[in-house]
Design a protein around this motif. Structure first.
Motif, PDB file in Angstrom:
ATOM      1  N   PRO A 137      47.502  -2.357 106.426  1.00 41.84           N
ATOM      2  CA  PRO A 137      46.608  -1.240 106.135  1.00 41.84           C
ATOM      3  C   PRO A 137      46.836   0.046 106.943  1.00 41.84           C
ATOM      4  CG  PRO A 137      45.448  -2.975 107.342  1.00 41.84           C
ATOM      5  CD  PRO A 137      46.794  -3.505 107.008  1.00 41.84           C
ATOM      6  N   GLY A 138      47.401  -0.008 108.124  1.00 39.95           N
ATOM      7  CA  GLY A 138      47.499   1.233 108.922  1.00 39.95           C
ATOM      8  C   GLY A 138      46.125   1.687 109.389  1.00 39.95           C
ATOM      9  N   VAL A 139      46.089   2.715 110.224  1.00 42.40           N
ATOM     10  CA  VAL A 139      44.827   3.230 110.745  1.00 42.40           C
ATOM     11  C   VAL A 139      44.287   4.249 109.747  1.00 42.40           C
ATOM     12  CG1 VAL A 139      43.731   4.473 112.641  1.00 42.40           C
ATOM     13  CG2 VAL A 139      45.559   2.838 113.115  1.00 42.40           C
ATOM     14  N   ALA A 140      43.043   4.072 109.315  1.00 41.64           N
ATOM     15  CA  ALA A 140      42.436   5.010 108.361  1.00 41.64           C
ATOM     16  C   ALA A 140      41.705   6.105 109.105  1.00 41.64           C
ATOM     17  CB  ALA A 140      41.456   4.262 107.467  1.00 41.64           C
ATOM     18  N   SER A 141      41.761   7.328 108.578  1.00 38.13           N
ATOM     19  CA  SER A 141      40.996   8.395 109.233  1.00 38.13           C
ATOM     20  C   SER A 141      40.590   9.442 108.199  1.00 38.13           C
ATOM     21  CB  SER A 141      41.787   9.044 110.357  1.00 38.13           C
ATOM     22  OG  SER A 141      43.056   9.409 109.892  1.00 38.13           O
TER      23      SER A 141
ATOM     24  N   ALA B 243      36.727  -2.289 103.004  1.00 35.98           N
ATOM     25  CA  ALA B 243      36.746  -1.207 102.004  1.00 35.98           C
ATOM     26  C   ALA B 243      35.587  -0.243 102.253  1.00 35.98           C
ATOM     27  CB  ALA B 243      36.680  -1.794 100.603  1.00 35.98           C
ATOM     28  N   ALA B 244      34.410  -0.773 102.479  1.00 41.20           N
ATOM     29  CA  ALA B 244      33.237   0.097 102.711  1.00 41.20           C
ATOM     30  C   ALA B 244      33.400   0.873 104.019  1.00 41.20           C
ATOM     31  CB  ALA B 244      31.962  -0.738 102.737  1.00 41.20           C
TER      32      ALA B 244
ATOM     33  N   GLN C  39      36.471   7.940 105.916  1.00 40.02           N
ATOM     34  CA  GLN C  39      37.061   9.140 105.318  1.00 40.02           C
ATOM     35  C   GLN C  39      36.085  10.304 105.267  1.00 40.02           C
ATOM     36  OE1 GLN C  39      38.768   7.417 101.823  1.00 40.02           O
ATOM     37  NE2 GLN C  39      40.652   6.886 102.891  1.00 40.02           N
ATOM     38  N   GLU C  40      34.794  10.002 105.417  1.00 43.23           N
ATOM     39  CA  GLU C  40      33.750  11.041 105.345  1.00 43.23           C
ATOM     40  C   GLU C  40      33.443  11.635 106.707  1.00 43.23           C
ATOM     41  OE1 GLU C  40      31.666  11.443 102.197  1.00 43.23           O
ATOM     42  OE2 GLU C  40      33.606  10.629 101.539  1.00 43.23           O
ATOM     43  N   VAL C  41      33.847  10.961 107.769  1.00 44.11           N
ATOM     44  CA  VAL C  41      33.492  11.420 109.121  1.00 44.11           C
ATOM     45  C   VAL C  41      34.762  11.521 109.966  1.00 44.11           C
ATOM     46  CG1 VAL C  41      31.131  10.519 109.073  1.00 44.11           C
ATOM     47  CG2 VAL C  41      32.994   9.062 109.895  1.00 44.11           C
ATOM     48  N   ASP C  42      34.591  12.014 111.191  1.00 42.22           N
ATOM     49  CA  ASP C  42      35.747  12.238 112.051  1.00 42.22           C
ATOM     50  C   ASP C  42      35.963  11.026 112.961  1.00 42.22           C
ATOM     51  OD1 ASP C  42      37.830  13.457 113.297  1.00 42.22           O
ATOM     52  OD2 ASP C  42      36.588  14.647 114.658  1.00 42.22           O
ATOM     53  N   ILE C  43      36.679  10.038 112.468  1.00 42.69           N
ATOM     54  CA  ILE C  43      36.926   8.827 113.267  1.00 42.69           C
ATOM     55  C   ILE C  43      38.184   8.153 112.740  1.00 42.69           C
ATOM     56  CG2 ILE C  43      35.690   7.113 111.837  1.00 42.69           C
ATOM     57  CD1 ILE C  43      34.341   6.201 114.532  1.00 42.69           C
ATOM     58  N   ARG C  44      38.862   7.440 113.601  1.00 38.92           N
ATOM     59  CA  ARG C  44      40.003   6.627 113.157  1.00 38.92           C
ATOM     60  C   ARG C  44      39.535   5.173 113.105  1.00 38.92           C
ATOM     61  NH1 ARG C  44      44.755   7.871 117.147  1.00 38.92           N
ATOM     62  NH2 ARG C  44      46.132   7.029 115.531  1.00 38.92           N
TER      63      ARG C  44
ATOM     64  N   ALA D 167      29.362   0.774 106.513  1.00 42.41           N
ATOM     65  CA  ALA D 167      29.262   2.242 106.473  1.00 42.41           C
ATOM     66  C   ALA D 167      28.350   2.749 107.584  1.00 42.41           C
ATOM     67  CB  ALA D 167      28.754   2.688 105.103  1.00 42.41           C
ATOM     68  N   GLU D 168      27.228   2.084 107.805  1.00 43.48           N
ATOM     69  CA  GLU D 168      26.319   2.492 108.888  1.00 43.48           C
ATOM     70  C   GLU D 168      27.000   2.383 110.253  1.00 43.48           C
ATOM     71  OE1 GLU D 168      22.105   1.086 106.755  1.00 43.48           O
ATOM     72  OE2 GLU D 168      23.147  -0.265 108.138  1.00 43.48           O
ATOM     73  N   LEU D 169      27.774   1.324 110.413  1.00 39.97           N
ATOM     74  CA  LEU D 169      28.497   1.108 111.668  1.00 39.97           C
ATOM     75  C   LEU D 169      29.470   2.257 111.933  1.00 39.97           C
ATOM     76  CD1 LEU D 169      29.590  -0.721 114.008  1.00 39.97           C
ATOM     77  CD2 LEU D 169      31.033  -1.846 112.291  1.00 39.97           C
ATOM     78  N   VAL D 170      30.248   2.624 110.927  1.00 38.94           N
ATOM     79  CA  VAL D 170      31.232   3.703 111.076  1.00 38.94           C
ATOM     80  C   VAL D 170      30.520   5.023 111.357  1.00 38.94           C
ATOM     81  CG1 VAL D 170      32.942   5.071 109.813  1.00 38.94           C
ATOM     82  CG2 VAL D 170      33.012   2.562 109.714  1.00 38.94           C
ATOM     83  N   ARG D 171      29.422   5.288 110.628  1.00 41.56           N
ATOM     84  CA  ARG D 171      28.707   6.558 110.827  1.00 41.56           C
ATOM     85  C   ARG D 171      28.094   6.625 112.212  1.00 41.56           C
ATOM     86  NH1 ARG D 171      25.518   5.635 106.055  1.00 41.56           N
ATOM     87  NH2 ARG D 171      27.040   5.611 104.356  1.00 41.56           N
ATOM     88  N   LEU D 172      27.509   5.529 112.666  1.00 44.68           N
ATOM     89  CA  LEU D 172      26.921   5.531 114.015  1.00 44.68           C
ATOM     90  C   LEU D 172      28.003   5.785 115.062  1.00 44.68           C
ATOM     91  CD1 LEU D 172      24.492   5.086 115.923  1.00 44.68           C
ATOM     92  CD2 LEU D 172      25.109   2.660 115.984  1.00 44.68           C
ATOM     93  N   ALA D 173      29.158   5.135 114.886  1.00 46.34           N
ATOM     94  CA  ALA D 173      30.248   5.316 115.850  1.00 46.34           C
ATOM     95  C   ALA D 173      30.691   6.776 115.885  1.00 46.34           C
ATOM     96  CB  ALA D 173      31.414   4.396 115.492  1.00 46.34           C
TER      97      ALA D 173
END
Ligand code: AMP
Ligand code: ZN
Ligand code: FE
Ligand code: FE
Length: 291
Positions: A287-291, A45-46, A52-57, A19-25
């Motif tokens: 899984p496809g690309v999640a965004s 999953a995390a 889903q909470e931030v603007d990223i694919r 989650a930290e990784l995705v948020r930093l990105a």
């Protein structure tokens, strides 16, 4: 567009949680991020929930430890069905090899006079599903034996150093075919990085392409400019996708900041086209690309 297709979290040997990784990105305005922990989809999953909470694919992937012509080769598997039984089995075998190696390395360190045991490793890496030398290095840093991961590798953990122990890695060509059968896209990570690249020359890569390899990581910190230029030529000749990525490990690796290398949008689109095709042909639920 900033596209970074190779990063690690605490689920392997990075220092940020998924989650930290995705948020930093997202904070760093990265548009597309792949999470590619070593030998496990345990962070997906995390990472997906955070995406889903931030603007990223988010592209879900795994960096698989393989062996080819006697060399360790890292294979990036993107958008695979993580429940495909042969893939589950292959990853379980690799993770078992990681786990059984740890006591052997610790035994060698103790025989060299370093007072270390499994609890020291667990303390610095409580979340990891893929224990590796970087965690033993972190434990050595925490114990004050060395100052950094780099020093731990240079003194003890690299091949040829006294606490080096080999581990099981899966045959590369088999794993490429397995990734395709799991509906995913197979891309070689840093093919001319740390190891002898002779088996991964034009002919070698052509053979791997015939097994289903879709691309090679070209823009990576382990590749100096002339190597990148040569690899670009080979990719063009063989019709392979060329990617670029940071191989970010948080504080675990210097000079690998997020998006220090990126993938061109056209290359990413090409990767997605192949993903769609292999997913359909495999009949797997990918899984496809999640965004
Ligand atoms: P292992 O997973 O145990 O085979 O260890 C390989 C991992 O160690 C790779 O992910 C590398 O990123 C990391 N690694 C290799 N050499 C070094 C080094 N000199 N300093 C820090 N990390 C390293
Ligand atoms: Zn790593
Ligand atoms: Fe790698
Ligand atoms: Fe990596």
């Amino acid at each position: 567009m900033r596209i970074d297709l190779h990063t690690h979290s605490t689920i392997s040997d990075g220092t940020l949680t998924p989650a930290e990784l995705v948020r930093l990105a997202a904070e760093e305005r990265i548009d597309v991020l792949a999470i590619t922990d070593h030998d496990t989809a345990g962070g997906w999953a995390a990472a997906e929930a955070a995406a889903q909470e931030v603007d990223i694919r988010l592209v879900r992937g795994v960096e698989i430890s393989t062996r080819h012509a006697g060399q360790g080769v890292h294979l990036l598997a993107y958008l695979v069905d993580p429940t495909y039984p042969p893939l589950v089995e292959a990853l379980a075998r690799i993770l078992a090899g990681r786990n059984s190696r740890v006591p052997a390395i610790l035994e060698r360190l103790r025989s060299l006079g370093v007072d270390i045991d499994a609890r020291d490793v667990h303390r610095v890496a409580p979340d990891t599903a893929a224990t590796g030398r970087p965690h033993i290095a972190d434990a050595l840093v925490a114990l004050g034996v060395v100052a950094s991961r780099d020093e731990a590798f240079a003194r003890y953990l690299s091949p040829g150093r006294p606490a080096y122990v080999e581990r099981y890695a899966a045959p590369l060509t088999e794993l490429i075919e397995l990734v395709v059968a799991a509906g995913g896209v197979a891309v070689l990570a840093h093919p001319w990085g740390r190891h002898d690249p002779s088996a991964l020359d034009l002919a070698g890569l052509a053979d791997l392409a015939a097994h289903g390899l879709a691309g090679i990581e070209i823009d990576h910190q382990d590749h100096p400019a002339p190597v990148r230029a040569q690899l670009r030529g080979i990719a063009a000749e063989l019709g392979l996708i060329g990617t670029g990525s940071s191989d970010f490990h948080g504080r675990g690796k210097v000079r690998h900041e997020l998006a220090c290398n990126t993938t061109a949008p056209e290359s990413f689109e090409h990767l997605l086209e192949i993903a769609e095709r292999t997913a359909r042909a495999s009949g797997r639920l990918t899984p496809g690309v999640a965004s």
